[in-house]
Design an enzyme around this catalytic site. Structure first.
Site, PDB file in Angstrom:
ATOM      1  N   LYS A  58       0.837  -1.202   0.000  1.00 28.45           N
ATOM      2  CA  LYS A  58       0.000   0.000   0.000  1.00 28.45           C
ATOM      3  C   LYS A  58       0.861   1.237   0.000  1.00 28.45           C
ATOM      4  O   LYS A  58       1.836   1.325   0.735  1.00 28.45           O
ATOM      5  CB  LYS A  58      -0.868  -0.026   1.278  1.00 28.45           C
ATOM      6  CG  LYS A  58      -1.697   1.187   1.525  1.00 28.45           C
ATOM      7  CD  LYS A  58      -3.143   0.966   1.154  1.00 28.45           C
ATOM      8  CE  LYS A  58      -3.942   2.247   1.053  1.00 28.45           C
ATOM      9  NZ  LYS A  58      -3.635   3.034  -0.155  1.00 28.45           N
ATOM     10  N   LYS A  74       5.640   2.638   8.075  1.00 25.83           N
ATOM     11  CA  LYS A  74       4.431   3.326   8.569  1.00 25.83           C
ATOM     12  C   LYS A  74       3.353   2.308   8.917  1.00 25.83           C
ATOM     13  O   LYS A  74       2.735   2.388   9.972  1.00 25.83           O
ATOM     14  CB  LYS A  74       3.866   4.267   7.486  1.00 25.83           C
ATOM     15  CG  LYS A  74       4.679   5.515   7.256  1.00 25.83           C
ATOM     16  CD  LYS A  74       3.949   6.461   6.286  1.00 25.83           C
ATOM     17  CE  LYS A  74       4.929   7.398   5.626  1.00 25.83           C
ATOM     18  NZ  LYS A  74       4.299   8.431   4.810  1.00 25.83           N
ATOM     19  N   LYS A 120       4.938   1.958  -3.366  1.00 30.16           N
ATOM     20  CA  LYS A 120       4.968   3.363  -3.776  1.00 30.16           C
ATOM     21  C   LYS A 120       5.096   3.443  -5.283  1.00 30.16           C
ATOM     22  O   LYS A 120       5.714   2.569  -5.911  1.00 30.16           O
ATOM     23  CB  LYS A 120       6.172   4.077  -3.149  1.00 30.16           C
ATOM     24  CG  LYS A 120       6.038   5.575  -3.122  1.00 30.16           C
ATOM     25  CD  LYS A 120       5.053   5.981  -2.040  1.00 30.16           C
ATOM     26  CE  LYS A 120       5.024   7.444  -1.760  1.00 30.16           C
ATOM     27  NZ  LYS A 120       4.477   7.703  -0.429  1.00 30.16           N
ATOM     28  N   THR A 146      -3.553  13.159   6.959  1.00 31.53           N
ATOM     29  CA  THR A 146      -2.118  13.272   7.257  1.00 31.53           C
ATOM     30  C   THR A 146      -1.907  14.399   8.260  1.00 31.53           C
ATOM     31  O   THR A 146      -1.224  14.236   9.284  1.00 31.53           O
ATOM     32  CB  THR A 146      -1.313  13.520   5.966  1.00 31.53           C
ATOM     33  OG1 THR A 146      -1.677  12.515   5.019  1.00 31.53           O
ATOM     34  CG2 THR A 146       0.185  13.453   6.210  1.00 31.53           C
ATOM     35  N   ASN A 187      -1.059  19.672   0.603  1.00 32.63           N
ATOM     36  CA  ASN A 187      -2.140  19.020   1.351  1.00 32.63           C
ATOM     37  C   ASN A 187      -1.834  18.998   2.854  1.00 32.63           C
ATOM     38  O   ASN A 187      -2.608  19.506   3.661  1.00 32.63           O
ATOM     39  CB  ASN A 187      -2.364  17.598   0.802  1.00 32.63           C
ATOM     40  CG  ASN A 187      -3.340  16.806   1.658  1.00 32.63           C
ATOM     41  OD1 ASN A 187      -2.978  16.270   2.695  1.00 32.63           O
ATOM     42  ND2 ASN A 187      -4.592  16.739   1.247  1.00 32.63           N
ATOM     43  N   SER A 206      -6.523   5.809   4.854  1.00 35.26           N
ATOM     44  CA  SER A 206      -6.621   5.029   3.616  1.00 35.26           C
ATOM     45  C   SER A 206      -7.050   3.602   3.934  1.00 35.26           C
ATOM     46  O   SER A 206      -7.863   3.009   3.230  1.00 35.26           O
ATOM     47  CB  SER A 206      -5.263   4.975   2.902  1.00 35.26           C
ATOM     48  OG  SER A 206      -5.129   6.053   2.028  1.00 35.26           O
TER      49      SER A 206
END
Ligand code: GLU
Length: 428
Positions: A84, A108, A120, A204, A235, A362
């Site tokens: 992910k 993470k 990624k 985030t 963001n 997510s």
């Protein structure tokens, strides 16, 4: 080779070592695995992604020419579950960067305890110079190129630098057409009407806010009136400035790629938010600006690098005045700078912990897609709060008991589940 040349070469190597994200990540992964007592073969497996795909994407441009773009997708490790992680659109994307970023996604996921490994993606392009339709064609072309290795139970992409919910929508639509069924769980960060989750866009920044609050408690800093500097107004940076402002902190400086704005009495964040464009640019409208470099060294209580990599290095680490540095961006502080700041008694909340709120929500989005039942914003925020507080304390306590800095502690927490999963599967 004359001595001078040799010295210059060694210097360059060291410089590379410290600013090359993949190499510096590998150094800390190795240290974490050693501290946890794993065999060298575990490091050999985890030091690089298990799968890495390079794709060439032909895109019909608006002037009818065809431009070929290069894209990547890295899957670091899938022992825990599907991989992910986001997809970034940026002219400076490199193979090593995407690989390092996929490793960070594994960390993470381990830190916030999600059933994922890290992935990624990236495309070398400059979305600021592309039209809406060109971006759509590029996004769809990328999905066609990687469709065989991704999917809701294989590898689930998401937004990253310069990608957003519209791009996720095109990608989901393209993937659903290829597979001939609706696949909301293929990608996260989608618009709400297409199966996105409440709270994903600001997730985030929410996670970073929680980390700042927890770190401030440990350092005895009252957030009410605390001076905060935020580098980057994209963001993460923009939502974060708003949350800090609303929490009573004084956001004294913010920046974008062109420069920085400073007001010791606190900036008018609402006004700046109204003026920014979709790439987070706002400083161009002002004449009295500072450079990003100058801004980082200003006096403040909390510094939040929320832009790009390698911003705090051995060159400026001695001059950073903030008591707490919370990394909302991926890789903003080099290893040498981490050492200098730690020796100076500063508290660094590392990227792999501080920015994990995005992938956490997510995950919530993916769970909602899989069960077809959607949660309220209150449910999402309550769950995010629990996850972030628990993860922060876990890393903080590990740092205390193991007598290591928070980056190494975060890597130790983050790598453990993945290493255990590899061991149970009999891979190592
Ligand atoms: N790109 C974000 C990150 O670096 C989010 C990834 C995701 O939501 O999967 O954490």
């Amino acid at each position: 080779m004359v001595e001078q040349e040799r010295v210059a070469e060694v210097r360059n190597e060291t410089l590379d070592e410290s600013t090359n994200l993949l190499k510096s990540t590998q150094i800390v992964i190795k240290e974490a695995l050693d501290k946890l007592g794993y065999h060298q073969s575990m490091f050999e497996l985890l030091k690089e992604p298990i799968r890495f795909l390079t794709v060439r994407i032909p895109v019909r441009m608006d002037d009818n020419s065809v431009k070929i773009f290069t894209g990547y997708r890295a899957q670091h490790n899938d022992a825990v579950g599907p991989t992910k992680g986001g997809i970034r659109f940026h002219p400076d994307v490199t193979e090593d960067e995407v690989k390092a970023l996929s490793i960070w996604m594994s960390l993470k996921s381990g830190i916030v305890d999600l059933p994922y490994g890290g992935g990624k993606g990236g495309i070398i392009c400059d979305p600021r110079e592309m039209s809406f339709r060109e971006l759509e064609r590029l996004s769809r072309g990328y999905v066609r190129a990687i469709s065989q290795i991704v999917g809701p139970t294989k590898d689930i992409p998401a937004p990253d630098v310069f990608t957003n919910s519209q791009i996720m929508a095109w990608m989901m639509d393209e993937y659903s057409s290829i597979k001939e069924h609706d696949s909301p769980g293929f990608i996260t960060g989608k618009p709400l009407v297409l199966g996105g989750s409440h709270g994903r866009e600001s997730a985030t920044a929410k996670g970073v806010t929680i980390c700042i609050r927890e770190a401030a408690k440990w350092r005895g800093i009252n957030l009410e009136g605390a001076r905060v500097i935020v580098q980057g107004f994209g963001n993460a940076g923009s939502f974060l400035s708003k949350f800090m402002h609303d929490a009573g902190a004084k956001v004294v400086a913010i920046s974008d790629v062109y420069g920085a704005l400073y007001d010791p009495n606190g900036l008018d964040i609402d006004d700046l938010l109204e003026r920014r464009d979709s790439f987070g640019t706002v400083t161009k409208q002002f004449t009295n600006t500072l450079t990003n470099k100058e801004m980082l060294e200003l006096d403040c209580d909390v510094l939040v690098p929320a832009a790009i990599e390698n911003q705090i290095t051995k060159e400026n680490a001695h001059r950073i005045q903030a008591e707490i540095i919370v990394e909302a961006a991926n890789g903003p502080t080099t290893l040498e700078a981490t050492k200098i700041l730690t020796e100076r008694g500063k508290l660094i909340v590392p990227d792999v912990l501080a920015s994990a709120g995005g992938v956490t929500v997510s995950y919530f989005e993916w769970v909602q897609n899989n069960q077809g039942y959607y949660w309220s914003i209150e449910e999402v925020e309550e769950k995010l709060e629990q996850v972030m507080v628990k993860s922060f304390n876990n890393v903080y306590q590990t740092a205390q008991t193991r007598q290591v800095d928070m980056r190494l502690a975060a890597y130790m927490v983050g790598v453990r589940k993945m290493a255990e999963a590899c061991r149970f599967r009999g891979w190592v």
